[in-house]
Design a protein around this motif. Structure first.
Motif, PDB file in Angstrom:
ATOM      1  N   ALA A  21       0.825  -1.183   0.000  1.00 25.14           N
ATOM      2  CA  ALA A  21       0.000   0.000   0.000  1.00 25.14           C
ATOM      3  C   ALA A  21       0.867   1.243   0.000  1.00 25.14           C
ATOM      4  N   GLY A 218     -11.322  11.849  -0.906  1.00 23.48           N
ATOM      5  CA  GLY A 218     -11.353  10.439  -1.280  1.00 23.48           C
ATOM      6  C   GLY A 218     -12.759   9.951  -1.561  1.00 23.48           C
ATOM      7  N   ASN A 219     -13.716  10.355  -0.734  1.00 21.86           N
ATOM      8  CA  ASN A 219     -15.099   9.927  -0.917  1.00 21.86           C
ATOM      9  C   ASN A 219     -15.990  10.817  -0.053  1.00 21.86           C
ATOM     10  N   ARG A 286      -5.622  12.029  -2.461  1.00 23.20           N
ATOM     11  CA  ARG A 286      -4.234  11.626  -2.366  1.00 23.20           C
ATOM     12  C   ARG A 286      -3.355  12.809  -2.691  1.00 23.20           C
ATOM     13  N   ARG A 338      -0.684  -0.493  -9.753  1.00 22.62           N
ATOM     14  CA  ARG A 338      -1.961  -0.346  -9.038  1.00 22.62           C
ATOM     15  C   ARG A 338      -3.091  -0.354 -10.058  1.00 22.62           C
TER      16      ARG A 338
ATOM     17  N   LEU B 354     -13.091   4.891   1.966  1.00 21.07           N
ATOM     18  CA  LEU B 354     -12.059   5.638   1.267  1.00 21.07           C
ATOM     19  C   LEU B 354     -11.143   4.562   0.701  1.00 21.07           C
ATOM     20  N   ASP B 356      -8.841   4.283  -1.533  1.00 24.57           N
ATOM     21  CA  ASP B 356      -7.421   4.475  -1.786  1.00 24.57           C
ATOM     22  C   ASP B 356      -6.639   4.766  -0.522  1.00 24.57           C
ATOM     23  N   GLN B 357      -7.317   4.796   0.608  1.00 24.76           N
ATOM     24  CA  GLN B 357      -6.619   5.181   1.826  1.00 24.76           C
ATOM     25  C   GLN B 357      -6.461   3.992   2.764  1.00 24.76           C
ATOM     26  N   GLU B 403      -4.027  -0.359   2.010  1.00 27.34           N
ATOM     27  CA  GLU B 403      -5.164   0.297   1.374  1.00 27.34           C
ATOM     28  C   GLU B 403      -6.398  -0.601   1.411  1.00 27.34           C
ATOM     29  N   ARG B 405      -8.737  -0.825  -0.676  1.00 27.41           N
ATOM     30  CA  ARG B 405      -9.013  -1.387  -1.997  1.00 27.41           C
ATOM     31  C   ARG B 405      -8.512  -2.821  -2.165  1.00 27.41           C
TER      32      ARG B 405
END
Lengths: 340, 510
Positions: A21, A218-219, A286, A338, B354, B356-357, B403, B405
Motif C-alpha cells: 500500500a 477520497g469519498n 491523495r 496499481r 475511502l 485508496d486510503q 489500502e 481497496r
C-alpha cells in the motif's frame, strides 16, 4: 437488485496479491516513496544541468537565494492549492486573489495605517475572497471550476478598479525593511515559505482537519455518512487557499515594493502544475505537500537555467510544458501496478 | 412493418444444465429453461436464486461453465452481448442503460447507427425511430426529444424500441414495472401483448405475482441456482409457487443465539410516523438495547430509505426519530453520529469507504476528535486501536496501513463495521451487510453481529435475503411499497410467510 450477480462480485474484488500500500503521508515513519524519489531525481538532474552550463554562478549563494525568493510566493499559493486539490476541488482564482490583496494592502488609505494594518488587510482580503469561493461551492452548490472562474475574473477586475490600473508603490519603510531583509542571514521571504509550508504540512498530516480533507477528497459521501460536516469543511479549505494568497500578496508586494492589479498573473496555472507534478491526484484524496514543494522548485530551477543562459521565454514555456508531461508520465509509470 | 419471423409456438430457446460458478459461489447449478415464440415466460425466484446470473448468460455478458444452449434447435453460443443481439436476444436491464443527454433516435440506434461512408443518416434514423415508437403505441414521443426529459415509462419504451431495432426475437425484461405507475404498467402490458402476438418471445422477471398472472403464459421457478419448477401454468396457486421458492438451502449456519430476554425496556431507538413522500409513509417501530430487528422487503420497498432517514442522511417529511431518549435533529448525520448511531450503507464502496486510503484512516473516520488532542491526530493510538480492531474482527492481514481497496468484499465490510465499533455506537444500522460477501466471510459477519447485540448494541438489519433476516433477527418488520406491513418475533415467522407478504399481489397468510 442484489441477486446472484451481486454475489458474483467477489470475483472482481477478491484479494489481490496487492502491491504494498502507498505509505500514508501520515505514516509517522520514514519510508522511501518511489514517486517522491523520482521527483527529487528530476530536481537534482536539473540542478546538475544548471551547474554544468554555468559552473561559476548557478549554485552561488546569490543565485540560490534569488531563486528561492522567486519561488516563495508561488510556493505559498501552491500550499493552499494542494489542500483544495486533495479535497477534490480546484481553485482558478488564486492569481486574481493575490492581485486583489496586493492592491488593497497598498492603497494610500491602508499604507497610512502602517505595516501591521497592511499585513492584516492582505490576510483578510485573501481569506475573505477564499471563503466566498468556499461558501458558493459548499452551500451554493456551484461547481468549483465555475465558482473560482467567476472569482478569477471579478477579483482582478476589482483590483483594477481599486488601483485605477496604476502601480501603487510602497512607501512604508518599516514594511520594506522587514520583508526585504534577512533573519539569521536568510531572506524573510524564504522564512515565510518555510513557515507556511511547515504549518501546512502539520495541518494536513497531523491534525483532524487534514484527515478530513483527505477523507472528503477520497469519498465525500462516505465522509458525510461518517458524520463529518462536509460543507463547512469544504468552505474552510477554500478559505485556506485564499489565506495563502493573502500571504503570497505580502511577499509579492515586498519583492516588487509595489501593489498592482497585474500581480499574480498565471499563478493558478503554475500552482496547479506544481501540485500535479508533485503527485497530488486531481481527483482528490491523495497527495503530498512535499511533492508540491519539489514541483515548485523544479519550475524555479528551470526558470533560472533559462534566464542565466539568456534563453527566450518562448523556449522556456515549451520546456515547462514538456516537464509537466514527463513528470506526470513518470508517476504513472511508477504507479501502473496499481489497478484503479 | 417488419415482422419477426417466429412461428407461433415454435421452440426458440432451450437451455439445459447451465452451470456458472464464481469464486466461492455456485451461482447457477443446473438451470433448465425453454422459451417458445409468442409467449411471455416468467422467471421467479428469491434474491440470490440466480435470476440475474441467468439473464447475464442469456445476454452474453457471462459464459456458462457447463450446459447447453440451443437456439432454434441448433447449438448456439452467446459469446458477447453483441453476439446475443445479432442472434436476436435483446435485454432490457432494470437500470436502464440509456444516455440521458442524447435524443430518442440516437439512443435507439446507439452503437449501430445507420450510416453512409461514416456519416450518420439522421433522416433515416429518425424515420425508423418514429416507426418503432408508433409500433409501441406511442407515436407522440418525438424521435428528437432528449431522453433525460422523458418519464420513467417513456424511457422504458425507448429501451424497448432499442431491443426491437435489433429485430429481437426474444426480449428479456428485468423487473420492467419497478419504476412505473399503474396506468403506465397497463400500457407496458399492452405493448408486451402486441409483441407476443407478432411472435416475439418475452422472458419476464418480476416479484409481483399479480403481474405474472395477468400477462404470463408459463412460469419457471429458480432456487439456489437450480430450476425447481418449469413450464408451470401462470395460474399456479400462490402457495405452490411460494413453496417452490422457499426452503432455500442457506450455506451458512446461523450461530445459535440466546433470545434477548432483558426485561429492562431500555429503548434505544424509537421511530414514530416517519414519512418521506414517494418513498415510505408512517413507519413506526422501536429497538431495544441488545436487540436485532430485521427489516424484510423487496428492493424499492423503502427499507434502505428508512434506514438512511433514521440516520439523517435523508430529511424526513414527517415523523420523529428518538435515540436514547433524545430526539434527533431532522436531516443531520452529524447529530445522529453524535447521538451514537452508526450506518453501514448499502453501497459499501461509494458510500462508506475511502478505497485508496489506509485501513486505519477508514476505521477512525467517524471518531477523529476522539483520536486527537487539541486538533492534532494521535497517530500511534490510531494504529494501535485499528490493529486491535482488525485482530478482533479477524481481518487478514491485520495491517492498518494497507489500502482498503486491496481487501475482499467481506473484509471491506468488516472495516465499515470496525468504524462504528471504534465509535462505540449504541445503535447500528446495517443495510445489506452481506452483499458481495462470500460464504465464509458471511458466517463471520453473522457472528460479529450477534456479538455486538450481546454487548448491548441495538441493531437494525436490512436484507433482501429472507433467510438472513429470519436467521439473525429477534424481531422482524416486513415492508412493502413504503409501508410497514407486519411486525413479529422472528421465530413466529416462516420464510414462506414472509415471502408471501413481501411479494405484491399475493394474499397475506398471516
Amino acid at each position: 437488485m442484489s441477486d446472484v450477480g451481486e454475489k458474483a462480485s467477489p470475483a472482481e474484488e477478491t484479494e489481490r496479491e496487492a502491491a504494498p500500500a502507498q505509505p500514508m503521508a501520515a505514516s509517522g515513519r520514514f519510508r522511501v516513496d518511489i514517486r517522491l524519489a523520482s521527483l527529487l531525481g528530476v530536481l537534482v538532474v536539473l540542478c546538475a544541468v544548471g551547474y554544468f552550463l554555468k559552473p561559476d554562478s548557478f549554485l552561488s549563494e546569490s543565485n540560490v537565494s534569488s531563486m528561492l525568493r522567486l519561488a516563495a510566493a508561488i510556493g505559498v499559493v501552491s500550499v493552499g492549492m494542494t489542500f483544495v486539490i486533495i479535497a477534490a476541488g480546484i481553485d482558478l482564482s488564486v492569481g486574481s486573489m493575490v492581485a486583489l490583496a496586493s492592491v488593497w494592502m497598498t492603497t494610500y488609505a491602508t499604507q497610512e495605517m502602517g505595516m501591521f494594518v497592511m499585513v492584516l488587510c492582505a490576510l483578510a482580503v485573501g481569506l475573505g475572497a477564499g471563503l466566498v469561493n468556499g461558501v458558493l461551492i459548499a452551500y451554493g452548490r456551484v461547481v468549483p471550476f465555475i465558482a473560482t472562474l467567476a472569482m478569477y475574473a471579478s477579483a482582478r477586475g476589482l483590483a483594477e478598479r481599486l488601483s485605477n490600473r496604476e502601480t501603487q508603490t510602497v512607501s512604508v519603510t518599516s514594511y520594506n525593511e522587514f520583508f526585504r531583509g534577512d533573519i539569521l542571514g536568510i531572506p524573510v521571504l524564504i522564512w515565510m515559505l518555510a513557515v507556511v509550508f511547515a504549518i501546512g504540512w502539520v495541518v494536513l498530516n497531523r491534525t483532524t482537519f487534514g484527515r478530513r480533507t483527505f477523507a472528503i477528497g477520497g469519498n465525500a459521501e462516505a465522509a458525510r455518512l461518517a458524520g463529518i460536516n462536509v460543507k463547512l469543511h469544504t468552505a474552510l479549505v477554500y478559505g485556506i487557499a485564499g489565506l495563502c494568497c493573502g500571504i503570497a500578496a505580502i511577499m509579492v508586494v515586498a519583492r516588487t515594493t509595489s501593489g498592482s492589479s497585474t500581480n499574480g498573473m498565471f499563478y493558478e496555472l503554475d500552482a496547479i502544475a506544481a501540485v500535479v507534478i508533485g503527485g497530488t491526484l486531481l481527483s482528490g484524496g491523495r497527495g503530498t505537500l512535499i511533492g508540491t514543494l519539489i514541483g515548485v522548485l523544479i519550475f524555479t530551477v528551470v526558470n533560472s537555467i533559462f534566464t542565466q543562459n539568456n534563453l527566450q521565454t518562448d523556449v522556456q514555456n515549451i520546456a515547462k510544458g514538456v516537464i509537466i508531461i514527463v513528470a506526470v508520465l513518470l508517476q504513472y509509470g511508477t504507479t501502473r501496478n496499481r489497478k484503479t | 412493418m417488419k415482422e419477426p419471423v417466429n412461428e407461433p409456438g415454435e421452440v426458440l430457446l432451450t437451455m439445459s444444465g447451465i452451470v456458472k460458478t464464481f469464486p466461492g459461489v455456485r451461482a447457477l447449478d443446473g438451470v433448465d429453461l425453454e422459451v417458445r415464440a409468442g409467449e411471455v415466460h416468467c422467471l421467479l425466484g428469491q434474491n440470490g436464486a440466480g435470476k440475474s446470473t441467468l439473464i447475464k448468460v442469456l445476454s452474453g455478458a457471462h459464459q456458462p461453465d457447463e450446459g447447453e444452449i440451443r437456439w432454434l434447435d441448433r447449438p448456439a453460443r452467446f459469446s458477447s452481448p453483441d453476439a446475443a443481439l445479432r442472434i436476436g436476444v435483446a435485454t432490457m436491464y432494470q437500470e436502464l442503460d440509456l444516455v440521458e443527454g442524447l435524443s430518442v433516435a440516437e439512443n435507439i440506434f446507439l452503437g449501430h447507427e445507420p450510416h453512409t461512408l461514416g456519416f450518420a443518416r439522421r433522416g433515416l434514423m429518425r424515420a425508423r425511430a418514429r416507426e418503432l415508437m408508433r409500433r409501441l403505441g406511442h407515436p407522440e414521443i418525438p424521435p428528437g426529444r432528449e431522453v433525460g426529459l422523458l418519464s420513467a415509462a417513456g424511457q422504458q419504451l425507448v429501451s424497448m424500441a432499442r431491443a426491437l431495432a435489433h429485430d429481437a426475437r426474444l426480449i428479456i425484461m428485468d423487473e420492467p414495472t419497478a419504476a412505473l405507475a399503474a396506468d403506465e404498467v397497463d400500457n407496458l402490458f399492452r405493448v408486451v401483448a402486441d409483441l407476443t402476438a407478432e411472435g416475439v418471445a418475452v422472458v419476464y422477471i418480476s416479484h409481483r405475482l399479480e403481474e405474472i398472472r395477468r400477462i404470463g403464459h408459463r412460469v419457471t421457478v429458480l432456487k439456489d441456482g437450480r430450476t425447481v419448477g418449469t413450464n408451470l401454468a401462470a395460474d399456479t396457486p400462490t402457495s405452490e409457487l411460494v413453496n417452490l421458492m422457499s426452503g432455500r438451502q442457506v450455506e451458512t449456519v446461523f450461530p445459535h443465539r440466546e433470545a434477548n430476554t432483558t426485561d429492562v425496556t431500555d429503548e434505544v431507538l424509537a421511530v414514530e410516523g416517519l414519512t418521506r413522500a414517494g418513498e415510505f409513509s408512517d413507519v413506526s417501530f422501536t429497538v431495544r438495547a441488545g436487540e436485532i430487528v430485521g427489516i424484510a422487503g423487496l428492493v424499492g420497498a423503502g427499507r434502505s430509505e428508512v434506514l438512511e432517514t433514521v440516520f439523517g442522511a435523508r430529511r424526513a417529511d414527517a415523523g420523529t426519530v428518538t435515540v436514547n431518549g433524545r430526539r434527533l435533529r431532522n436531516g443531520s448525520v452529524t447529530a445522529a453520529v453524535a447521538a451514537g448511531v452508526g450506518l453501514a450503507p448499502e453501497e459499501r464502496k461509494s458510500q462508506a469507504l475511502l478505497l485508496d486510503q489506509a485501513v486505519a484512516s477508514n476505521v477512525i473516520l467517524a471518531s477523529l476528535p476522539a483520536f486527537s488532542r487539541g486538533g492534532f491526530s494521535d497517530l500511534a493510538r490510531e494504529y494501535r486501536v485499528s490493529r486491535e480492531m482488525l485482530e478482533r474482527l479477524d481481518l487478514r492481514p491485520p495491517d492498518p496501513r494497507r489500502e482498503v481497496r486491496t481487501f475482499s468484499g467481506g473484509n471491506q465490510q468488516k472495516v465499515v463495521v470496525a468504524r462504528w465499533l471504534v465509535r462505540e455506537c449504541t445503535l447500528l444500522l446495517l443495510d445489506e451487510p452481506t452483499r458481495g460477501v462470500d460464504v465464509g466471510a458471511r458466517a463471520e459477519l453473522y457472528g460479529l453481529i450477534h456479538e455486538l447485540a450481546a454487548s448491548g448494541v441495538a441493531v437494525v438489519l436490512v436484507s433482501s435475503e429472507v433467510p438472513e433476516v429470519l436467521g439473525l433477527s429477534d424481531r422482524v418488520l416486513v415492508m412493502r411499497e413504503g409501508r410497514l406491513l407486519t411486525e413479529a418475533p422472528a421465530n413466529e415467522l416462516t420464510e414462506a410467510a414472509v415471502l408471501d407478504m413481501v411479494m405484491e399481489g399475493s394474499e397475506v397468510v398471516l
